[in-house]
Design a protein around this motif. Sequence first.
Motif, short mmCIF file in Angstrom:
data_model
loop_
_atom_site.label_atom_id
_atom_site.label_comp_id
_atom_site.label_asym_id
_atom_site.label_seq_id
_atom_site.Cartn_x
_atom_site.Cartn_y
_atom_site.Cartn_z
N ILE A 25 0.86 -1.18 0.00
CA ILE A 25 0.00 0.00 0.00
C ILE A 25 0.89 1.23 0.00
O ILE A 25 2.08 1.15 0.32
N GLY A 26 0.31 2.37 -0.33
CA GLY A 26 1.13 3.57 -0.31
C GLY A 26 0.35 4.83 -0.57
O GLY A 26 -0.85 4.81 -0.85
N ASP A 27 1.06 5.95 -0.48
CA ASP A 27 0.50 7.26 -0.82
C ASP A 27 1.52 8.01 -1.65
O ASP A 27 2.47 7.40 -2.15
N GLU A 28 1.35 9.32 -1.78
CA GLU A 28 2.25 10.08 -2.65
C GLU A 28 3.66 10.23 -2.09
O GLU A 28 4.56 10.70 -2.79
N THR A 29 3.90 9.78 -0.83
CA THR A 29 5.24 9.91 -0.24
C THR A 29 6.02 8.60 -0.22
O THR A 29 7.23 8.60 -0.06
N GLY A 30 5.33 7.45 -0.34
CA GLY A 30 6.04 6.17 -0.30
C GLY A 30 5.08 4.99 -0.22
O GLY A 30 3.87 5.16 -0.25
N ALA A 31 5.67 3.80 -0.07
CA ALA A 31 4.90 2.56 0.01
C ALA A 31 5.41 1.72 1.17
O ALA A 31 6.54 1.89 1.63
N ILE A 32 4.55 0.80 1.64
CA ILE A 32 4.92 -0.10 2.75
C ILE A 32 4.07 -1.36 2.63
O ILE A 32 2.98 -1.32 2.05
N VAL A 33 4.54 -2.46 3.18
CA VAL A 33 3.76 -3.70 3.18
C VAL A 33 2.82 -3.66 4.37
O VAL A 33 3.21 -3.38 5.50
N PHE A 34 1.53 -3.92 4.10
CA PHE A 34 0.50 -3.98 5.13
C PHE A 34 0.11 -5.43 5.31
O PHE A 34 -0.15 -6.14 4.33
N THR A 35 0.08 -5.91 6.55
CA THR A 35 -0.33 -7.29 6.84
C THR A 35 -1.81 -7.28 7.16
O THR A 35 -2.23 -6.77 8.20
N ALA A 36 -2.62 -7.83 6.25
CA ALA A 36 -4.08 -7.89 6.44
C ALA A 36 -4.44 -9.24 7.05
O ALA A 36 -3.96 -10.28 6.60
N ARG A 37 -5.28 -9.20 8.09
CA ARG A 37 -5.69 -10.43 8.76
C ARG A 37 -7.20 -10.64 8.65
O ARG A 37 -7.96 -9.71 8.83
N ASN A 38 -7.60 -11.87 8.40
CA ASN A 38 -8.99 -12.31 8.37
C ASN A 38 -9.93 -11.40 7.57
O ASN A 38 -9.80 -11.32 6.37
N GLU A 39 -10.85 -10.67 8.25
CA GLU A 39 -11.84 -9.85 7.53
C GLU A 39 -11.18 -8.73 6.73
O GLU A 39 -11.75 -8.23 5.76
N GLN A 40 -10.00 -8.29 7.16
CA GLN A 40 -9.31 -7.21 6.46
C GLN A 40 -8.91 -7.61 5.04
O GLN A 40 -8.80 -6.77 4.15
N VAL A 41 -8.73 -8.92 4.82
CA VAL A 41 -8.26 -9.42 3.52
C VAL A 41 -9.22 -9.02 2.39
O VAL A 41 -8.78 -8.58 1.33
N GLU A 42 -10.54 -9.14 2.63
CA GLU A 42 -11.53 -8.78 1.59
C GLU A 42 -11.48 -7.30 1.24
O GLU A 42 -11.74 -6.93 0.11
N LEU A 43 -11.19 -6.45 2.22
CA LEU A 43 -11.18 -5.00 1.99
C LEU A 43 -9.97 -4.54 1.19
O LEU A 43 -10.02 -3.53 0.50
N MET A 44 -8.87 -5.30 1.29
CA MET A 44 -7.60 -4.88 0.69
C MET A 44 -7.44 -5.40 -0.75
O MET A 44 -6.59 -6.21 -1.04
N LYS A 45 -8.31 -4.91 -1.63
CA LYS A 45 -8.24 -5.32 -3.04
C LYS A 45 -7.42 -4.29 -3.82
O LYS A 45 -7.56 -3.09 -3.57
N PRO A 46 -6.57 -4.73 -4.75
CA PRO A 46 -5.77 -3.78 -5.53
C PRO A 46 -6.63 -2.71 -6.19
O PRO A 46 -7.70 -3.00 -6.73
N GLY A 47 -6.18 -1.46 -6.09
CA GLY A 47 -6.92 -0.33 -6.65
C GLY A 47 -7.82 0.37 -5.66
O GLY A 47 -8.29 1.48 -5.88
N THR A 48 -8.09 -0.28 -4.51
CA THR A 48 -8.95 0.30 -3.48
C THR A 48 -8.19 1.33 -2.66
O THR A 48 -7.00 1.16 -2.41
N THR A 49 -8.89 2.37 -2.23
CA THR A 49 -8.29 3.34 -1.31
C THR A 49 -8.87 3.07 0.07
O THR A 49 -10.09 2.91 0.21
N VAL A 50 -8.00 2.97 1.08
CA VAL A 50 -8.45 2.65 2.43
C VAL A 50 -7.94 3.68 3.44
O VAL A 50 -6.94 4.34 3.20
N ILE A 51 -8.69 3.80 4.54
CA ILE A 51 -8.23 4.60 5.67
C ILE A 51 -7.90 3.59 6.77
O ILE A 51 -8.74 2.76 7.12
#
Length: 148
Positions: free
Chosen positions: A70-96
């Motif tokens: 995941i990332g923003d205009e300043t950089g990127a980082i690996v986010f570890t998604a667990r269980n229910e979070q996995v469905e929300l983290m689809k490529p192209g999605t913007t998350v808070i």
Amino acid sequence: MATTQQRQQQQAAGGSKRKPVFTKVDQLKPGTTGHTLTAKVLTSKTVLHKGRAGAAAADLRHIRISECLIGDETGAIVFTARNEQVELMKPGTTVILRNAKIDMFKGSMRLAVDKWGRVEVTEPSSFTVKEDNNLSLVEYELVNVAEE
């Protein structure tokens, strides 16, 4: 349960919710917690999927873990998604990510949201992710400092 009167007293005493301070990816440091940030999901890769299919429905424990870049205009980082979070983290999605923390894994930073935080899908963002500043590629070494 707090009554309406107690809530009004709390707010009068300055106990109202404080506005979240949004952090940028390049400001993240090892061992820090309580980050709120808006990020775009670039990739999502399942690294663990465990579950007992033969168990009773009440005892069904699925464990799913995905590593998402995941990332923003300043950089990127690996986010570890667990269980229910996995469905929300689809490529192209913007998350808070609310109340996110930095975990160290094999000397590099990973962003995670535990049970005290929240992952919310939001409106698509207009920023372009700065992929050449991937903070998860930076290796850190734990150094003990001797006090004199």
